[in-house]
Design an enzyme around this catalytic site. Structure first.
Site, mmCIF file in Angstrom:
data_model
loop_
_atom_site.group_PDB
_atom_site.id
_atom_site.type_symbol
_atom_site.label_atom_id
_atom_site.label_comp_id
_atom_site.label_asym_id
_atom_site.label_seq_id
_atom_site.Cartn_x
_atom_site.Cartn_y
_atom_site.Cartn_z
ATOM 1 N N ASP A 114 2.904 -74.238 -14.704
ATOM 2 C CA ASP A 114 1.885 -75.064 -14.046
ATOM 3 C C ASP A 114 2.313 -76.528 -14.004
ATOM 4 O O ASP A 114 2.095 -77.226 -13.005
ATOM 5 C CB ASP A 114 0.553 -74.951 -14.790
ATOM 6 C CG ASP A 114 -0.134 -73.616 -14.531
ATOM 7 O OD1 ASP A 114 0.321 -72.874 -13.642
ATOM 8 O OD2 ASP A 114 -1.126 -73.318 -15.233
ATOM 9 N N HIS A 161 3.322 -69.744 -18.652
ATOM 10 C CA HIS A 161 2.634 -70.222 -17.456
ATOM 11 C C HIS A 161 2.193 -71.676 -17.572
ATOM 12 O O HIS A 161 2.047 -72.362 -16.547
ATOM 13 C CB HIS A 161 1.429 -69.324 -17.162
ATOM 14 C CG HIS A 161 1.813 -67.974 -16.642
ATOM 15 N ND1 HIS A 161 2.163 -67.741 -15.332
ATOM 16 C CD2 HIS A 161 1.946 -66.771 -17.275
ATOM 17 C CE1 HIS A 161 2.468 -66.471 -15.151
ATOM 18 N NE2 HIS A 161 2.347 -65.856 -16.317
ATOM 19 N N ASN A 220 8.305 -69.128 -15.548
ATOM 20 C CA ASN A 220 7.147 -68.506 -16.187
ATOM 21 C C ASN A 220 7.559 -67.486 -17.240
ATOM 22 O O ASN A 220 6.959 -67.419 -18.329
ATOM 23 C CB ASN A 220 6.272 -67.826 -15.136
ATOM 24 C CG ASN A 220 5.412 -68.808 -14.356
ATOM 25 O OD1 ASN A 220 5.082 -69.881 -14.848
ATOM 26 N ND2 ASN A 220 5.058 -68.447 -13.134
ATOM 27 N N GLU A 222 4.463 -70.483 -5.720
ATOM 28 C CA GLU A 222 5.455 -71.559 -5.630
ATOM 29 C C GLU A 222 5.824 -71.881 -4.187
ATOM 30 O O GLU A 222 6.879 -72.470 -3.913
ATOM 31 C CB GLU A 222 6.716 -71.192 -6.419
ATOM 32 C CG GLU A 222 7.502 -70.005 -5.875
ATOM 33 C CD GLU A 222 7.054 -68.665 -6.408
ATOM 34 O OE1 GLU A 222 7.889 -67.741 -6.442
ATOM 35 O OE2 GLU A 222 5.872 -68.524 -6.790
#
Length: 294
Positions: free
Chosen positions: A190, A186, A181, A216
């Site tokens: 994702d 992000h 990230n 996660e």
């Protein structure tokens, strides 16, 4: 007394102008009148419907029950049929959802007819189904969410106690996921989580359950296997992830996992706590490994 359209000379004009679908069928279920809204909804021209059985807009599997319902209504005593929800299909074969309300009338010759009013609720039904899905699933990965997953664990524990069958759980955590990230954003994170979820579902047995606990962190329920077998299965997953590039950026990630076997006298919270302690050991010893509770 069954109502009649006869006294109302403008009835056909009203039906024709109505913003909702309206059709008139005879006692045999053949279309005698359809308004433009009805035709538009199903994708047919008026001449393609008139004289045809109303079941042409109903999925084949539902036709027998609807024919029976139609015949009983025509022969019955009530002039109004209860509002019902049905799945129908348009000319393109795509499923649609409707609310249907029907009334029994007589024409000028005293012949019984059925007038059906159709309200399109396809979008509403789709939204309801989506909300129902999201109540139990994680939106990003499609996996069961934490609440649904823990509920399923309780059921598996009850089954294990009842039939004296083994049950194992594994808590898995992607190693150094924060770096993904931080470096790639992000959106890439994702994608990594979504692809990891697919990999996990594909790697585990059909009867195993993969759950996203949050971030996660994932929970895997492995019913019917011993601790040794569960460790082997989770380690195969670990090796597969280690050798699979993820997202468009072709990122290589690893996971750490803690595995615990259910003890017949413990609750779900204690089982998860033991699995979490094993995960902590895996991370403390260098990550990218599977550990079990002592």
């Amino acid at each position: 007394m069954t109502p009649s359209l006869e006294p109302f000379g403008n009835t056909e004009k009203v039906i024709h102008a109505a913003p909702i679908g309206i059709c008139v069928t005879d006692a045999d279920g053949l279309f005698e009148m359809v308004n433009p809204a009805y035709c538009d909804f199903y994708g047919y021209r008026e001449e393609e419907l008139l004289g045809q059985p109303f079941t042409m807009v109903v999925p084949e599997a539902n036709r027998p029950s609807l024919i029976d319902l139609h015949e009983r209504f025509i022969a019955g005593e009530s002039d109004l049929e209860a509002t019902q929800e049905w799945e129908v299909q348009g000319r393109d074969g795509q499923p649609k959802n409707i609310l249907a309300k029907a009334a029994r009338i007589r024409d000028g010759n005293g012949q019984v007819k059925k007038v059906t009013f159709v309200l399109d609720i396809t979008e509403r039904k789709s939204l309801e189904q989506r909300l129902e899905f999201l109540a139990h699933h994680d939106e990003l990965t499609g996996l069961l969410n934490r609440r649904a997953g823990l509920g399923l664990l309780e059921k598996e524990i009850l089954r294990s106690r009842r039939y004296a069958t083994p049950l194992c759980v594994a808590i898995c955590d992607l190693d150094h996921f924060k770096r993904v990230n931080d470096r790639y954003g992000h959106a890439v994170g994702d994608s990594v989580l979504s692809e990891t979820a697919e990999l996990m579902k594909d790697a585990m047995r059909q009867h195993d359950h993969v759950i996203r606990l949050g971030g996660e962190e994932f929970l895997i329920l492995l019913p019917g296997v011993t601790l040794e077998e569960a460790c082997q299965a989770v380690d195969r997953l670990r090796q597969r992830l280690e050798t699979t590039p993820l997202a468009a950026e072709q990122l290589w990630l690893t996971l750490s996992a803690g595995v615990a076997e259910f003890q017949g006298n413990e609750e779900a919270e204690a089982l998860l706590e033991r699995s979490d302690h094993a995960l902590y050991r895996a991370k403390h010893e260098g990550r990218n490994r599977v550990r079990v509770t002592a």
